[in-house]
Design an enzyme around this catalytic site. Structure first.
Site: not given
Ligand code: ITT
Length: 188
Positions: A9-10, A68, A143-144, A172
């Site tokens: 979803s991301n 994840d 992001f994130g 990743r």
């Molecule tokens: P999906 O499960 O639908 O793929 P999600 O956003 O819920 O999307 P995750 O559970 O894998 O994805 O990721 C958890 C969170 O961790 C994500 O929303 C970000 O806030 C953070 N995150 C993950 N990978 C990141 C990255 O490469 N850089 C920065 N933040 C990251």
């Protein structure tokens, strides 16, 4: 050309995976299917079980994967870890910096677990990027938690480094590369 599907979803995660896999001559398409996540403190278990749920209900085609990911901070005993998405939505980068105020040991790891369905079974691949939590929010790419995570060997955050660098060293990228190696070795 090999063609894979990434269930997410991301859109940021998808775009990173697309750029990384392109280097290996693999095309990836994004599919959005609502995923049920189990409660567990292991991202490998979350990824595996989320995909198993979909596979058992025949909701995913073969050659699909999901991921994840999470940020694991040593001084916070692994928090936010599997709760990263929720913690980002609620307290965000600023909230993490507050929790880290006055803490000297800023070691953290970003972890990624990919579950891949080859049409018969599910395989899990992982990737880790070691680093630390910065003292302030810095950078505008990504992001994130990108603006607060400084990967080992750099003095800039993922968000300052940008995707060109991030996609070579990230959690990743590492998980995706180990999936690519398995695909190339034809182990399935
Ligand atoms: P999906 O499960 O639908 O793929 P999600 O956003 O819920 O999307 P995750 O559970 O894998 O994805 O990721 C958890 C969170 O961790 C994500 O929303 C970000 O806030 C953070 N995150 C993950 N990978 C990141 C990255 O490469 N850089 C920065 N933040 C990251």
């Amino acid at each position: 050309m090999m063609h894979l599907r990434f269930i997410t979803s991301n859109k940021h995660k998808f775009e990173e995976a697309r750029d990384i896999l392109k280097r290996y001559g693999i095309r990836v398409e994004r599919i959005s299917i609502p995923v049920v996540e189990i409660q567990s403190n292991s991202i490998e278990e979350v990824a595996y079980n989320s995909l198993r749920y979909l596979v058992e209900r025949r909701l995913v085609p073969s050659m699909s994967f999901l991921e994840d990911a999470g940020l694991f901070i040593k001084a916070l005993k692994g928090f936010p870890g599997v709760y990263s998405a929720y913690v980002y939505r609620t307290i965000g980068c600023e909230g993490i910096l507050k929790l880290m105020e006055g803490i000297e040991d800023r070691y953290a790891e970003f972890k990624s677990a990919i579950a891949f369905y080859d049409g018969k079974s599910i395989h899990v691949f992982t990737g880790v990027c070691r680093g630390c939590i910065g003292l302030e929010v810095k950078g505008s790419f990504g992001f994130g938690f990108d603006p607060i995570f400084i990967p080992e060997g750099f003095n800039k955050t993922y968000a300052e480094l940008g995707n060109n660098v991030k996609n070579k060293i990230s959690h990743r990228a590492r998980a995706l590369i180990s999936m690519v190696k398995a695909l190339r070795a034809n182990i399935f």
